[in-house]
Scaffold this active site. Structure first.
Site, PDB file in Angstrom:
ATOM      1  N   CYS A 116      50.417  29.829  48.145  1.00 30.01           N
ATOM      2  CA  CYS A 116      49.289  30.762  48.120  1.00 30.01           C
ATOM      3  C   CYS A 116      48.900  31.130  49.547  1.00 30.01           C
ATOM      4  O   CYS A 116      49.060  30.327  50.472  1.00 30.01           O
ATOM      5  CB  CYS A 116      48.101  30.143  47.391  1.00 30.01           C
ATOM      6  SG  CYS A 116      46.708  31.287  47.157  1.00 30.01           S
ATOM      7  N   CYS A 120      41.358  28.213  49.008  1.00 33.58           N
ATOM      8  CA  CYS A 120      40.138  27.915  48.259  1.00 33.58           C
ATOM      9  C   CYS A 120      39.912  26.405  48.210  1.00 33.58           C
ATOM     10  O   CYS A 120      40.803  25.649  47.824  1.00 33.58           O
ATOM     11  CB  CYS A 120      40.218  28.489  46.851  1.00 33.58           C
ATOM     12  SG  CYS A 120      40.490  30.280  46.836  1.00 33.58           S
ATOM     13  N   CYS A 123      40.605  24.532  44.808  1.00 33.39           N
ATOM     14  CA  CYS A 123      41.859  24.834  44.104  1.00 33.39           C
ATOM     15  C   CYS A 123      42.391  23.601  43.365  1.00 33.39           C
ATOM     16  O   CYS A 123      42.462  22.504  43.929  1.00 33.39           O
ATOM     17  CB  CYS A 123      42.907  25.325  45.088  1.00 33.39           C
ATOM     18  SG  CYS A 123      44.501  25.723  44.322  1.00 33.39           S
TER      19      CYS A 123
END
Length: 394
Positions: A116, A120, A123
């Site tokens: 990714c 975040c 996550c």
């Protein structure tokens, strides 16, 4: 004079004999040298042939060793979780038929990549590997799932558009819709890598595109980790929303409610974007992913209480497309396939993998998925998920 002449004649004869003798010796020496060189060349030639044979033999051995190694690794993969599986099988049997379990993979979430471009903090499926199955193997697995009863496939990550600039993803979307004739094909993305060109190539075969958006304040998004460089997440969200309308793809929004957005009022923005569904998740801890020593993320600071989550839901209760998912509803109500096409059992607060459906089949692997069908239906997991049935105004 005759004697002198005779002696001179003998001397000349002797010199010629010596010269001839030297020439003969030289000729013999050259012959021996040529014979020696010829033998040496022959030896070298023979040695070259021998070395060549050894080379080919080693290559054959290495190739065979590679095959043995690959089969050995496959055998290890098949047997790796045998002990855990036996224990989990006893637990599942003890639950009985009333436990809400099923062997039909009606809706499957395939996290085919863990990579990714965002970071975040909460996550729950992190970049622990960079592995992605070859396309033909992925197709084989999808075909097995369809044969086992799958009606909906959701492609996720990681960020699914990172790998091969979305082409790998597009080909799977196309295969599922055109070859497998699945009623619903969907994607969950952060929206940062999607292009209009992708929609032009594959949008026709996509039913639903869900874009993750946790806040309509860009500073909050960056604080959460939903951002990269100069990318404006909110601008991308609106751009993707427009493409979904232009290319007739149902638009959906996913939001994770956490400590940093719990007080936010999103009513106006959600109504403006008008998604078919707004999935609202409570931040969830998964051991080994976003909690614990081996985790790549530590989401403890993002956690909110059940009461705070309910308070957020109450504030947005007038949004008709809102679909709330608490920790209780989330944990066991999803059929999750990882990058190796192993079902992930989250019932113990971590992700325990089954064997790959590519090795043992869907019916065997799904036994260890921890999937609760009753909770799946309770949270609204089955809905009108084909865009042909949604009767949307494009």
């Amino acid at each position: 004079m005759n004697v002198i002449g005779g002696r001179h004649h003998l001397s000349q004869t002797d010199d010629r004999i010596k010269t001839s003798s030297c020439q003969l010796k030289l000729l013999l020496a050259r012959s021996r040298l040529e014979i020696s060189e010829a033998r040496e060349r022959k030896v070298k030639t023979n040695m070259y042939v021998v070395l060549l044979c050894i080379k080919f033999l080693l290559q054959a051995c290495l190739h065979r060793a590679g095959e043995i190694s690959r089969w050995t690794m496959k055998l290890i993969a098949l047997c790796r979780f045998e002990i855990d599986d036996a224990g989990r099988e006893r637990v599942k049997l003890s639950r009985g038929k009333s436990g809400g379990r099923t062997n039909i993979p009606l809706s499957v979430n395939y996290h085919f990549t863990r990579q990714c471009n965002y970071k975040c903090g909460f996550c729950f499926h992190t970049a622990k590997t960079s592995f992605v199955l070859p396309l033909e193997e992925a197709k084989r697995g999808l075909k097995l799932l369809k044969a086992a009863g799958m009606e909906k496939i959701n492609f996720s990550g990681g960020e699914p558009f990172v790998h091969n600039k979305g082409e790998f993803l597009g080909k799977m979307v196309q295969y599922c819709k055109r070859e497998l004739n699945l009623p619903s094909v969907s994607i969950v993305s952060n929206g940062s890598r999607i292009t209009e060109k992708w929609f032009e190539s594959y949008g026709e075969d996509l039913d639903i595109l869900a874009v993750s958006c946790d806040s309509f304040d860009e500073d909050t998004n960056r604080l959460i980790g939903r951002g990269q460089g100069k990318i404006n997440h909110i601008e991308n969200l609106h751009k993707v929303r427009m493409w979904c309308k232009d290319y007739k793809v149902a638009f959906k929004i996913n939001s994770v409610i956490n400590r940093f957005n719990i007080e936010e009022d999103m009513i106006e923005e959600i109504r403006s974007l008008d998604p078919v569904r707004w999935k609202v998740f409570q931040c969830l801890l998964i051991e080994g992913e976003n909690a614990g020593e081996e985790a790549l993320r530590h989401a403890e600071t993002f956690l909110i209480s059940d009461e705070d989550f309910q308070r957020f839901l109450d504030r947005h209760k007038d949004i008709k497309c809102l679909v709330p998912e608490s920790n209780e509803k989330m944990r066991d109500s999803y059929l999750i396939l990882d990058e190796y096409m192993r079902f992930l059992d989250c019932t113990q607060g971590r992700k325990d993998p089954s064997k790959s459906i590519l090795d043992v089949g869907v019916e065997n692997a799904i036994t260890f998925s921890g999937f609760d069908e009753k909770m799946f239906f309770k949270r609204g997991g089955k809905y009108k998920w084909s865009k042909a049935d949604m009767q949307l105004e494009w």
